[in-house]
Design a protein around this motif. Structure first.
Motif, PDB file in Angstrom:
ATOM      1  N   SER A  97       0.868  -1.172   0.000  1.00  0.00           N
ATOM      2  CA  SER A  97       0.000   0.000   0.000  1.00  0.00           C
ATOM      3  C   SER A  97       0.908   1.226   0.000  1.00  0.00           C
ATOM      4  O   SER A  97       2.120   1.108   0.203  1.00  0.00           O
ATOM      5  CB  SER A  97      -0.900   0.005   1.240  1.00  0.00           C
ATOM      6  N   VAL A  98       0.288   2.385  -0.205  1.00  0.00           N
ATOM      7  CA  VAL A  98       1.084   3.618  -0.204  1.00  0.00           C
ATOM      8  C   VAL A  98       1.697   3.828   1.180  1.00  0.00           C
ATOM      9  O   VAL A  98       2.881   4.185   1.303  1.00  0.00           O
ATOM     10  CB  VAL A  98       0.208   4.820  -0.607  1.00  0.00           C
ATOM     11  N   PHE A  99       0.897   3.548   2.216  1.00  0.00           N
ATOM     12  CA  PHE A  99       1.419   3.735   3.570  1.00  0.00           C
ATOM     13  C   PHE A  99       2.571   2.763   3.840  1.00  0.00           C
ATOM     14  O   PHE A  99       3.605   3.151   4.403  1.00  0.00           O
ATOM     15  CB  PHE A  99       0.287   3.512   4.586  1.00  0.00           C
ATOM     16  N   ALA A 100       2.393   1.489   3.421  1.00  0.00           N
ATOM     17  CA  ALA A 100       3.455   0.504   3.641  1.00  0.00           C
ATOM     18  C   ALA A 100       4.724   0.898   2.890  1.00  0.00           C
ATOM     19  O   ALA A 100       5.840   0.735   3.401  1.00  0.00           O
ATOM     20  CB  ALA A 100       2.978  -0.872   3.196  1.00  0.00           C
ATOM     21  N   ALA A 101       4.541   1.437   1.671  1.00  0.00           N
ATOM     22  CA  ALA A 101       5.710   1.865   0.899  1.00  0.00           C
ATOM     23  C   ALA A 101       6.389   3.064   1.563  1.00  0.00           C
ATOM     24  O   ALA A 101       7.620   3.191   1.530  1.00  0.00           O
ATOM     25  CB  ALA A 101       5.284   2.217  -0.520  1.00  0.00           C
ATOM     26  N   LEU A 102       5.563   3.905   2.183  1.00  0.00           N
ATOM     27  CA  LEU A 102       6.118   5.058   2.908  1.00  0.00           C
ATOM     28  C   LEU A 102       6.964   4.572   4.086  1.00  0.00           C
ATOM     29  O   LEU A 102       8.084   5.065   4.325  1.00  0.00           O
ATOM     30  CB  LEU A 102       4.958   5.926   3.398  1.00  0.00           C
ATOM     31  N   VAL A 103       6.444   3.581   4.791  1.00  0.00           N
ATOM     32  CA  VAL A 103       7.198   3.004   5.906  1.00  0.00           C
ATOM     33  C   VAL A 103       8.471   2.334   5.385  1.00  0.00           C
ATOM     34  O   VAL A 103       9.551   2.476   5.969  1.00  0.00           O
ATOM     35  CB  VAL A 103       6.309   1.988   6.665  1.00  0.00           C
ATOM     36  N   ALA A 104       8.333   1.639   4.225  1.00  0.00           N
ATOM     37  CA  ALA A 104       9.501   0.964   3.640  1.00  0.00           C
ATOM     38  C   ALA A 104      10.567   1.966   3.239  1.00  0.00           C
ATOM     39  O   ALA A 104      11.768   1.682   3.324  1.00  0.00           O
ATOM     40  CB  ALA A 104       9.059   0.138   2.442  1.00  0.00           C
ATOM     41  N   SER A 105      10.147   3.154   2.795  1.00  0.00           N
ATOM     42  CA  SER A 105      11.137   4.160   2.405  1.00  0.00           C
ATOM     43  C   SER A 105      11.922   4.644   3.628  1.00  0.00           C
ATOM     44  O   SER A 105      13.112   4.926   3.531  1.00  0.00           O
ATOM     45  CB  SER A 105      10.452   5.336   1.708  1.00  0.00           C
ATOM     46  N   LEU A 106      11.262   4.700   4.793  1.00  0.00           N
ATOM     47  CA  LEU A 106      11.968   5.087   6.019  1.00  0.00           C
ATOM     48  C   LEU A 106      12.864   3.959   6.497  1.00  0.00           C
ATOM     49  O   LEU A 106      13.967   4.175   6.995  1.00  0.00           O
ATOM     50  CB  LEU A 106      10.950   5.427   7.114  1.00  0.00           C
ATOM     51  N   ASP A 107      12.359   2.733   6.301  1.00  0.00           N
ATOM     52  CA  ASP A 107      13.063   1.540   6.766  1.00  0.00           C
ATOM     53  C   ASP A 107      14.236   1.182   5.839  1.00  0.00           C
ATOM     54  O   ASP A 107      15.229   0.597   6.270  1.00  0.00           O
ATOM     55  CB  ASP A 107      12.042   0.395   6.829  1.00  0.00           C
ATOM     56  N   GLY A 108      14.068   1.522   4.538  1.00  0.00           N
ATOM     57  CA  GLY A 108      15.144   1.230   3.581  1.00  0.00           C
ATOM     58  C   GLY A 108      15.069  -0.140   2.958  1.00  0.00           C
ATOM     59  O   GLY A 108      15.957  -0.518   2.201  1.00  0.00           O
ATOM     60  N   ARG A 109      14.006  -0.920   3.267  1.00  0.00           N
ATOM     61  CA  ARG A 109      13.901  -2.262   2.682  1.00  0.00           C
ATOM     62  C   ARG A 109      12.574  -2.387   1.935  1.00  0.00           C
ATOM     63  O   ARG A 109      11.517  -2.185   2.547  1.00  0.00           O
ATOM     64  CB  ARG A 109      13.943  -3.334   3.776  1.00  0.00           C
ATOM     65  N   PRO A 110      12.587  -2.716   0.625  1.00  0.00           N
ATOM     66  CA  PRO A 110      11.325  -2.920  -0.085  1.00  0.00           C
ATOM     67  C   PRO A 110      10.596  -4.157   0.434  1.00  0.00           C
ATOM     68  O   PRO A 110      11.234  -5.152   0.803  1.00  0.00           O
ATOM     69  CB  PRO A 110      11.754  -3.093  -1.545  1.00  0.00           C
ATOM     70  N   HIS A 111       9.274  -4.100   0.461  1.00  0.00           N
ATOM     71  CA  HIS A 111       8.479  -5.220   0.958  1.00  0.00           C
ATOM     72  C   HIS A 111       8.142  -6.164  -0.192  1.00  0.00           C
ATOM     73  O   HIS A 111       7.624  -5.715  -1.214  1.00  0.00           O
ATOM     74  CB  HIS A 111       7.173  -4.723   1.578  1.00  0.00           C
ATOM     75  N   PRO A 112       8.378  -7.473  -0.036  1.00  0.00           N
ATOM     76  CA  PRO A 112       7.944  -8.416  -1.079  1.00  0.00           C
ATOM     77  C   PRO A 112       6.412  -8.421  -1.159  1.00  0.00           C
ATOM     78  O   PRO A 112       5.738  -8.075  -0.184  1.00  0.00           O
ATOM     79  CB  PRO A 112       8.469  -9.772  -0.592  1.00  0.00           C
ATOM     80  N   PRO A 113       5.844  -8.839  -2.312  1.00  0.00           N
ATOM     81  CA  PRO A 113       4.387  -8.832  -2.449  1.00  0.00           C
ATOM     82  C   PRO A 113       3.709  -9.651  -1.349  1.00  0.00           C
ATOM     83  O   PRO A 113       4.123 -10.781  -1.052  1.00  0.00           O
ATOM     84  CB  PRO A 113       4.153  -9.459  -3.825  1.00  0.00           C
ATOM     85  N   GLY A 114       2.699  -9.078  -0.716  1.00  0.00           N
ATOM     86  CA  GLY A 114       1.930  -9.765   0.320  1.00  0.00           C
ATOM     87  C   GLY A 114       2.586  -9.799   1.686  1.00  0.00           C
ATOM     88  O   GLY A 114       2.047 -10.396   2.624  1.00  0.00           O
ATOM     89  N   ARG A 115       3.757  -9.182   1.844  1.00  0.00           N
ATOM     90  CA  ARG A 115       4.492  -9.270   3.106  1.00  0.00           C
ATOM     91  C   ARG A 115       4.525  -7.934   3.858  1.00  0.00           C
ATOM     92  O   ARG A 115       5.205  -7.811   4.880  1.00  0.00           O
ATOM     93  CB  ARG A 115       5.935  -9.722   2.837  1.00  0.00           C
ATOM     94  N   SER A 116       3.803  -6.972   3.356  1.00  0.00           N
ATOM     95  CA  SER A 116       3.903  -5.641   3.960  1.00  0.00           C
ATOM     96  C   SER A 116       3.407  -5.623   5.396  1.00  0.00           C
ATOM     97  O   SER A 116       3.996  -4.964   6.262  1.00  0.00           O
ATOM     98  CB  SER A 116       3.110  -4.627   3.129  1.00  0.00           C
ATOM     99  N   ARG A 117       2.317  -6.358   5.658  1.00  0.00           N
ATOM    100  CA  ARG A 117       1.751  -6.307   7.014  1.00  0.00           C
ATOM    101  C   ARG A 117       2.780  -6.789   8.037  1.00  0.00           C
ATOM    102  O   ARG A 117       2.961  -6.183   9.093  1.00  0.00           O
ATOM    103  CB  ARG A 117       0.481  -7.160   7.061  1.00  0.00           C
ATOM    104  N   ALA A 118       3.466  -7.880   7.687  1.00  0.00           N
ATOM    105  CA  ALA A 118       4.477  -8.411   8.606  1.00  0.00           C
ATOM    106  C   ALA A 118       5.655  -7.441   8.741  1.00  0.00           C
ATOM    107  O   ALA A 118       6.179  -7.230   9.844  1.00  0.00           O
ATOM    108  CB  ALA A 118       4.952  -9.768   8.106  1.00  0.00           C
TER     109      ALA A 118
END
Lengths: 508, 202
Positions: free
Chosen positions: A148-169
């Motif tokens: 999601s956009v929010f998950a991608a926003l969190v990933a940008s802060l975290d520095g690691r892209p989320h694999p498909p379906g794994r964002s919640r974890a």
């Protein structure tokens, strides 16, 4: 820490987010590289430099408090225009790279919808690489990928892209400090340290304890709902920029710059540029630049001249031009539009006229044609002829058009293409003999094959012929017979003239 | 202001039907509510593409300031008049073939709708479309003859909506053509091609 307005949420969609951290501070550094603090209109710190951060001066402190801690601190006022300009530059770069780019309201962050963009680049890794290449020159830009956009926003802060379906974890493994302070503090108060623990709470319990705003953040963290993205195109800065193509001469560049300037000025009708920057970039050597001030306001010609001077100087230096531009930095106070029947649309019409005049100046008056009602002859293109544009469109209303039949006129549907001048074709019967037309207008033979450049076509049907005798009183008189031929591929008009068949037009 | 208008609906299915244009897949909205600014509409599929395109664009010409034609030197104004175009807004630009895209790039800055022939699309097309997206113009490409290479360039540039000719026919009355019926359908470019057979009634 993510602090956004989340009053409205939408369905989640897998996205790439580009977030510029410390956008306020970076914009302020353009004015002064050693800036320590940026304050808002209420005199409270909205961004702080490393010196201030190391001393523990919090955001929201007053400028007097900053100076009390660091007497020589450089404190600047926030410049929203400069911030927007930087943001728009990044938006433009992304807009050119992929479709479906939207801005996340309230932050210098952009989201790219993965589903539509991957079609152009062949997969997520390629798209991610493309986006990273576009933002690598932007300081402070971070890229994230999530469900999601929010998950991608969190990933940008975290520095690691989320694999498909794994964002919640992935989101669940983070600390609650990424949430807004009011929610993070409340969660820590009840003993929740990670977003995973927040995700595990029942929605009813979240709603009861944190209200509707808390519930919306809960849905975001659980990747059940998503942030709204503004899909508006980038705000185009007040600039006319021309990328010089291979093979362009100075006239081509002048023409392109002139057209863009006309459009730029038409867009701000009622105001005139008072300060502008002209620049020319060459393959070799430093770019040429010139800043011009005209407090009383300047016209199109003056802006164009400022660019042309630089172009001439660059060409004299012997370098190939890469980019030419004029950026308007300041305008006169907008005046109310002139009273006219068409209002602001008149300015746009003026821009159209300016470009058309430039085209005629460059390619000749025959380059710009408009329709003139009233038949001028019996040719297929003469029913409504194209005539050179003379600065205005010929009047259409009130023109009496003679639509009645006359000798040689072919009524019915106008063809969609006309061949000028007519191309020779061959019309033969089944035995290979050429079909003719008698002087009385009788078809001699049964047409079976029409042959042109694309090869022979079987004739299914013909209609006609219609005999045309033009200008019998003049030396340039013409006499021919016109035939409508239906082949297996098309319908077309052919004419019999001077012992041969000629293709005149058809329906495509 | 021109650039800040959110979405411009130029072609709607109702208007198209009113213009005698029958759209395929009537259950769906073929143009998804219209054609957005900053995008390209390709009308292709061989015979009927040109007639279908000018029929489809007729409503748009009544609501805009200027429509420019580039690379369509052989298009007679009588065909536009017959389709119901507002000719006071139309300008036909004749320039050498190698200068067409350059001129189109300048025109797209100021005109509302730019209609181009197939000869305008070349290797520089993606850059042109990038500028189009920024300037929020609308470009219609009329392709008389399908070419795979051209389709690749159009796809590479993106922002593309495609209408393909499914069926085209010419109705005649007393031996002369009276009406052209064209059926267009919206479908992805990679799945389309020139129809193998063309039904022509007359």
């Amino acid at each position: 820490m993510i602090e956004l307005d989340v009053t409205e949420l939408v369905e989640p969609r897998r996205s790439i987010v580009i977030l510029v951290e410390d956008a306020v501070l970076l914009a302020a550094r353009e004015q002064c590289p050693t800036v320590d603090a940026v304050v808002g209109p209420d005199d409270r710190v909205v961004a702080r430099g490393p010196r201030l951060a190391s001393l523990g001066v919090p955001l929201g402190a007053r400028s007097a408090q900053v100076r009390a801690r660091i007497p020589d601190a450089v404190v600047l006022e926030r410049d929203p225009v400069l911030e927007e300009r930087r943001c728009a530059a990044l938006h433009l770069a992304l807009w050119d790279a992929a479709p479906g780019v939207g801005r996340i309201p309230g932050a210098c962050a952009f989201a790219v919808a993965v589903r539509s963009a991957t079609r152009y680049y062949g997969g997520e890794p390629a798209l991610l690489a493309q986006v990273r290449a576009r933002v690598e020159s932007t300081p402070g830009a971070r890229v994230g990928l999530g469900d999601s956009v929010f998950a991608a926003l969190v990933a940008s802060l975290d520095g690691r892209p989320h694999p498909p379906g794994r964002s919640r974890a992935c989101v669940g493994s983070l600390d609650v400090s990424v949430l807004p302070p009011w929610l993070a503090r409340a969660l820590e108060t009840v003993g929740l340290r990670t977003l995973g623990a927040f995700q595990a709470m029942e929605p009813a319990a979240v709603a009861a304890r944190f209200g509707a705003p808390g519930l919306r953040w809960h849905q975001l963290v659980r990747v059940e709902r998503d942030l709204v993205v503004d899909p508006a195109p980038p705000a185009v800065p007040d600039a006319a920029v021309v990328e010089v193509e291979d093979g362009w001469d100075a006239t081509s560049v002048r023409f392109a710059v002139s057209g863009q300037l006309a459009a730029l000025l038409a867009a701000r009708s009622g105001a005139a540029p008072t300060r502008w920057r002209s620049w020319v970039e060459c393959e070799q050597g430093a770019p040429l630049e010139r800043l011009t001030d005209r407090p009383q306001g300047a016209a199109h010609a003056e802006l164009l001249a400022s660019a042309l001077v630089l172009i001439e100087r660059a060409l004299a230096r012997g370098g190939r031009l890469v980019r030419v531009g004029v950026e308007v930095r300041a305008w006169t106070v907008p005046q109310p539009p002139q009273l006219s029947l068409t209002g602001v649309a008149e300015a746009r019409a003026g821009a159209v006229r300016a470009v058309l005049q430039a085209l005629q100046h460059r390619f000749g008056s025959e380059a710009v044609l408009v329709a003139a009602l009233g038949a001028r002859g019996r040719g297929l293109a003469d029913r409504v002829p194209w005539v050179p544009w003379s600065g205005t469109w010929p009047p259409v209303r009130g023109v009496v058009v003679n639509t009645g039949p006359w000798p040689g006129s072919v009524p019915g549907l106008a063809p969609t293409y006309v061949v000028e001048p007519p191309r020779p074709v061959s019309l033969r019967d089944g035995a290979g003999r050429e079909v003719g037309v008698s002087p009385d207008g009788v078809l001699l033979g049964e047409a079976a094959v029409l042959e042109e450049l694309e090869g022979p076509e079987r004739v299914l049907d013909v209609a006609g012929p219609w005999v045309v005798r033009e200008r019998w009183w003049e030396r340039r008189r013409a006499s021919y017979a016109r035939l409508l031929v239906h082949t297996e591929r098309r319908w077309c008009w052919v004419r019999r003239q001077q012992g041969g068949w000629w293709l005149e037009g058809g329906y495509g | 202001m021109f650039y800040n208008e959110p979405v411009a609906v130029f072609l709607t299915s109702n208007e198209l039907r009113a213009q005698r244009l029958v759209l395929g897949d009537p259950a769906a909205t073929p143009l998804a509510g219209g054609l957005t600014r900053g995008s390209v509409l390709l009308v292709h599929g061989g015979a009927g593409a040109r007639a279908g395109a000018i029929e489809a664009l007729a409503p748009a010409t009544r609501a805009v300031t200027a429509v420019a034609l580039v690379g369509l030197e052989d298009l007679p104004a009588a065909a536009l008049e017959g389709a119901g175009w507002r000719l006071e807004a139309v300008v036909n630009v004749h320039v050498p073939p190698q200068r067409r895209l350059e001129v189109a790039a300048s025109l797209v800055e100021v005109v509302d709708v730019l209609v181009v022939g197939e000869g305008v699309v070349d290797a520089r097309w993606p850059r042109f479309v990038a500028r189009l997206r920024r300037r929020r113009g609308v470009v219609v490409v009329i392709e008389d003859h399908c070419r795979a290479e051209r389709h690749r360039q159009l796809l590479r540039a993106g922002s593309l909506t495609t209408l393909a000719v499914v069926e085209a026919g010419l109705e005649c009355a007393y031996g002369v053509p009276a009406k052209m019926q064209v059926t267009l359908a919206r479908m992805p470019l990679e799945e389309t091609g020139t129809p193998a057979t063309l039904e022509v009634a007359g």
